[in-house]
Design a protein around this motif. Structure first.
Motif, PDB file in Angstrom:
ATOM      1  N   PHE A 130      -3.048  -0.827  -6.249  1.00  0.00           N
ATOM      2  CA  PHE A 130      -1.670  -0.324  -6.531  1.00  0.00           C
ATOM      3  C   PHE A 130      -1.585  -0.328  -8.179  1.00  0.00           C
ATOM      4  O   PHE A 130      -2.542  -0.765  -9.076  1.00  0.00           O
ATOM      5  N   PRO A 135      10.642  -2.168  -7.503  1.00  0.00           N
ATOM      6  CA  PRO A 135       9.478  -1.576  -6.621  1.00  0.00           C
ATOM      7  C   PRO A 135       9.540  -0.174  -6.757  1.00  0.00           C
ATOM      8  O   PRO A 135       8.396   0.644  -6.273  1.00  0.00           O
ATOM      9  N   THR A 175       0.899  -2.336 -14.738  1.00  0.00           N
ATOM     10  CA  THR A 175      -0.113  -3.099 -14.185  1.00  0.00           C
ATOM     11  C   THR A 175      -1.015  -1.979 -13.485  1.00  0.00           C
ATOM     12  O   THR A 175      -0.550  -1.092 -12.966  1.00  0.00           O
ATOM     13  N   ALA A 202       1.489   0.288 -11.336  1.00  0.00           N
ATOM     14  CA  ALA A 202       3.107   0.635 -11.744  1.00  0.00           C
ATOM     15  C   ALA A 202       3.214   1.048 -13.196  1.00  0.00           C
ATOM     16  O   ALA A 202       2.208   0.672 -14.201  1.00  0.00           O
ATOM     17  N   ARG A 221       8.753   1.580  -9.097  1.00  0.00           N
ATOM     18  CA  ARG A 221       7.706   2.037 -10.109  1.00  0.00           C
ATOM     19  C   ARG A 221       6.249   1.693  -9.575  1.00  0.00           C
ATOM     20  O   ARG A 221       5.264   1.985 -10.278  1.00  0.00           O
ATOM     21  N   TYR A 222       6.284   1.354  -8.441  1.00  0.00           N
ATOM     22  CA  TYR A 222       4.850   0.892  -7.675  1.00  0.00           C
ATOM     23  C   TYR A 222       4.119   1.846  -7.016  1.00  0.00           C
ATOM     24  O   TYR A 222       5.125   2.338  -6.143  1.00  0.00           O
ATOM     25  N   THR A 223       2.874   2.366  -7.044  1.00  0.00           N
ATOM     26  CA  THR A 223       2.326   3.207  -6.277  1.00  0.00           C
ATOM     27  C   THR A 223       1.306   2.409  -5.376  1.00  0.00           C
ATOM     28  O   THR A 223       0.454   2.099  -6.163  1.00  0.00           O
ATOM     29  N   GLU A 241       8.432 -10.641  -8.258  1.00  0.00           N
ATOM     30  CA  GLU A 241       7.907  -9.301  -8.378  1.00  0.00           C
ATOM     31  C   GLU A 241       7.787  -8.836  -7.158  1.00  0.00           C
ATOM     32  O   GLU A 241       7.712  -9.178  -6.022  1.00  0.00           O
ATOM     33  N   PRO A 242       7.891  -7.387  -6.972  1.00  0.00           N
ATOM     34  CA  PRO A 242       8.154  -6.476  -8.099  1.00  0.00           C
ATOM     35  C   PRO A 242       9.596  -6.376  -8.329  1.00  0.00           C
ATOM     36  O   PRO A 242      10.268  -6.158  -7.259  1.00  0.00           O
TER      37      PRO A 242
END
Length: 119
Positions: free
Chosen positions: A35, A20, A49, A37, A22-24, A16-17
């Motif tokens: 964070f 990446p 998540t 996603a 998609r992640y903030t 993971e991720p």
């Protein structure tokens, strides 16, 4: 919660991720406090998540974050948001308070949906 329910898979966790982009990351005064996603589909937004540092939970940051995600969905003209939450996760109450409704469940998870009003 993962360890107590579906079991922890360290090898999978290390991957993971997988997406990446998609992640903030979420900051407060230059400190990382969590964070989230999300994944956009043709007709909905899926919250993969949301994670907040424990000391920032219960202080309104989760509500603000979910409102931000709803605004993202609205700007993309999406009228549904889905998420899955562990049955024992206290965040369920937050989701319900903000209008998320349970639509399905399995042994460990509850799938929830929120319908957004059209602009």
């Amino acid at each position: 919660m993962i360890s107590r329910t579906i079991g922890w898979d360290e090898e999978l966790h290390q991957q993971e991720p997988c997406f990446p982009e998609r992640y903030t990351m979420v900051y407060r005064n230059h400190d990382l406090i969590g964070f989230f996603a999300i994944r956009e589909a043709s007709e909905y937004l899926y919250i993969h998540t949301i994670q907040l540092v424990a000391s920032f939970r219960g202080k309104g940051y989760g509500t603000t974050l979910l409102q931000h995600i709803e605004n993202i969905a609205r700007t993309k003209n999406l009228q549904r948001i889905y998420l899955s939450v562990f049955k024992e996760n206290p965040a369920q109450k937050l989701y319900q308070r903000l209008g998320y409704k349970p639509i399905a469940q399995d042994e460990y998870l509850i799938r929830m949906e929120k319908l957004l009003e059209a602009n």
